[in-house]
Design a protein around this motif. Structure first.
Motif, mmCIF file in Angstrom:
data_model
loop_
_atom_site.group_PDB
_atom_site.id
_atom_site.type_symbol
_atom_site.label_atom_id
_atom_site.label_comp_id
_atom_site.label_asym_id
_atom_site.label_seq_id
_atom_site.Cartn_x
_atom_site.Cartn_y
_atom_site.Cartn_z
ATOM 1 N N VAL A 250 0.970 -1.209 -0.036
ATOM 2 C CA VAL A 250 -0.066 0.001 -0.076
ATOM 3 C C VAL A 250 0.949 1.238 0.028
ATOM 4 O O VAL A 250 1.868 1.216 0.670
ATOM 5 N N GLY A 261 -2.625 4.101 -3.294
ATOM 6 C CA GLY A 261 -3.347 2.942 -3.485
ATOM 7 C C GLY A 261 -2.599 1.994 -3.259
ATOM 8 O O GLY A 261 -1.358 1.859 -2.652
ATOM 9 N N VAL A 262 -3.246 0.880 -3.618
ATOM 10 C CA VAL A 262 -2.451 -0.622 -3.796
ATOM 11 C C VAL A 262 -1.672 -0.740 -5.002
ATOM 12 O O VAL A 262 -1.843 -0.387 -6.221
ATOM 13 N N TYR A 278 -9.901 4.051 -3.045
ATOM 14 C CA TYR A 278 -10.063 4.057 -1.666
ATOM 15 C C TYR A 278 -8.903 4.555 -0.751
ATOM 16 O O TYR A 278 -7.898 4.293 -1.464
ATOM 17 N N TYR A 280 -6.302 3.042 1.047
ATOM 18 C CA TYR A 280 -6.115 1.689 1.559
ATOM 19 C C TYR A 280 -5.077 1.943 2.716
ATOM 20 O O TYR A 280 -4.320 2.775 2.973
ATOM 21 N N VAL A 283 -3.389 -4.732 2.526
ATOM 22 C CA VAL A 283 -3.746 -5.363 1.403
ATOM 23 C C VAL A 283 -3.380 -6.817 1.669
ATOM 24 O O VAL A 283 -2.548 -7.361 2.058
ATOM 25 N N ALA A 294 -8.472 -4.955 0.289
ATOM 26 C CA ALA A 294 -7.926 -4.132 0.979
ATOM 27 C C ALA A 294 -8.833 -3.532 2.200
ATOM 28 O O ALA A 294 -9.990 -3.420 1.671
ATOM 29 N N ASP A 295 -8.340 -2.930 3.191
ATOM 30 C CA ASP A 295 -9.195 -2.189 4.141
ATOM 31 C C ASP A 295 -8.833 -0.785 4.105
ATOM 32 O O ASP A 295 -7.597 -0.257 3.335
ATOM 33 N N THR A 296 -9.360 -0.178 4.691
ATOM 34 C CA THR A 296 -9.380 1.251 4.696
ATOM 35 C C THR A 296 -9.250 1.867 6.161
ATOM 36 O O THR A 296 -9.687 1.272 7.227
ATOM 37 N N SER A 314 -12.526 -2.131 -8.627
ATOM 38 C CA SER A 314 -12.721 -2.439 -7.313
ATOM 39 C C SER A 314 -14.493 -2.572 -6.895
ATOM 40 O O SER A 314 -15.287 -2.111 -7.549
#
Length: 364
Positions: A250, A261-262, A278, A280, A283, A294-296, A314
């Motif tokens: 990330v 991002g990723v 988002y 992120y 991941v 992925a989370d935020t 996504s």
């Protein structure tokens, strides 16, 4: 006692299976460490977690029936990884040991010297034959604790013979001397990743690999710099692709260089931007290579987002409360069959549960 329950996410409308215990925290493994058994039905969770010490009980849970078997008691969270043959590897101080996830039989794999301490998380090759490990080694120059020297060591352990192999002592300079997050390449047991740990704003060389055959190390991701020579890409939370081709990670939202991002970097240092829809945080990647998840990191909550690694599209899966401190980070990851996503979330009373989403219910 652990139980199963289910609910529908208010944001996406997707069904979520939850495993946990009323009034007591439950979490799964770190996203780089497999938490599922090979049948993609049973999983390992850490439950009854004490919020001060992070110690609790390790249990095998049947996600379809809720049947539970406790495998270990009084262990700190974040120490486990499950192999392809359903062996749970754990560590405690200088001991690395294995528990058969079905029989509960325990055996010691190896012991470090008494002045060494294993650190987590663990990692393992796809065939289950080699563990990626790292540890702290303390060398005492005198009886004064302040005068001891601490070394961070990256290495491997053979799961059958218990042979410990040191790959490198990175020796990063103060004030950020820590090398951690060591991960063995899933298909090449002689190739390991490790990170230069520290505040991301001050770490211009986060991602490293080392060839254990030669000891040669390289900074695999060249972080961009501005006209004044300051690095402008703040990165972390890396994970190997299961095929061993490279690392997903990330680029954090507060990076001066955008988009964030990723991202993916192959073994030769070639980068690829995957998705930046988002903000992120962590991941995970699927064993079949088709998806990332992925989370935020947002105040009081976190989104879980599914990403198609080919189309780069996504899909928002859910939006749930997030405690924001370990082990309450979501740390999303996949089951061995690549069909289920696992994550940790908080309920309305700030109790941690393990959530499961079957991505076959998702449509892009």
């Amino acid at each position: 006692m652990l139980k199963r329950t289910s609910f529908t996410d208010r944001t996406s409308g997707l069904p979520i299976l939850a495993i946990g215990c009323e009034g007591h925290d439950t979490a799964h493994h770190y996203m780089t460490a497999m938490t599922w058994l090979s049948d993609s039905r049973h999983l390992i969770v850490h439950t009854d977690i004490d919020r001060q010490t992070l110690t609790g009980n390790v249990a095998r849970v049947d996600s379809e029936t809720g049947k539970v078997q406790v495998l270990e008691e009084g262990l700190t969270w974040g120490r486990g990884v499950v192999s392809c043959d359903d062996v749970l590897y754990l560590f405690d101080k200088n001991e690395l040991y294995a528990i058969d996830a079905w029989s509960g039989e325990r055996r010691t794999i190896c012991l470090l010297e008494s002045n060494c301490t294993f650190m987590g998380p663990l990692s393992i090759t796809n065939n289950g034959k080699m563990l990626g490990v790292y540890w702290q080694e303390h060398q005492f120059k005198s009886s004064e604790p302040a005068l001891r020297e601490t070394y961070w060591v990256i290495g491997t352990v053979n799961t059958e013979s218990g042979e410990i192999r040191e790959a490198i002592r990175p020796g990063f300079a103060e004030p950020y001397p820590i090398a951690n997050h060591a991960m063995i390449n899933p298909v090449d047991p002689d190739l390991l990743f490790y990170s230069h740990e520290g505040e991301t704003e001050h770490i211009p060389d986060r991602l490293w690999t080392v060839d254990a055959r030669t000891g040669a190390a390289r900074n695999i991701f060249s972080q961009k710099k501005d006209e004044y020579g300051q690095h402008v890409e703040y990165v972390g939370h890396e994970i190997w692709a299961f095929a061993g081709s490279g690392l997903y990670f990330v680029k954090y939202p507060h990076s001066p260089d955008q988009p964030s991002g990723v991202l993916f970097v192959d073994q030769h240092g070639r980068r690829e931007f995957i998705n930046g829809d988002y903000k992120y945080w962590h991941v995970g990647v699927s064993p079949d290579g088709r998806h990332a998840v992925a989370d935020t990191q947002e105040p009081g909550m976190s989104k879980i987002v599914l990403i198609d690694t080919k189309t780069k599209n996504s899909k928002l899966l859910c939006e749930l409360p997030c405690r924001g401190v370990h082990p309450g980070h979501p740390h999303p990851s996949f089951s061995p069959d690549s069909r289920k996503i696992t994550f940790t979330f908080s309920d309305a009373n700030d109790v941690l549960w393990v959530g499961i989403i079957d991505i076959r219910d998702c449509n892009y």
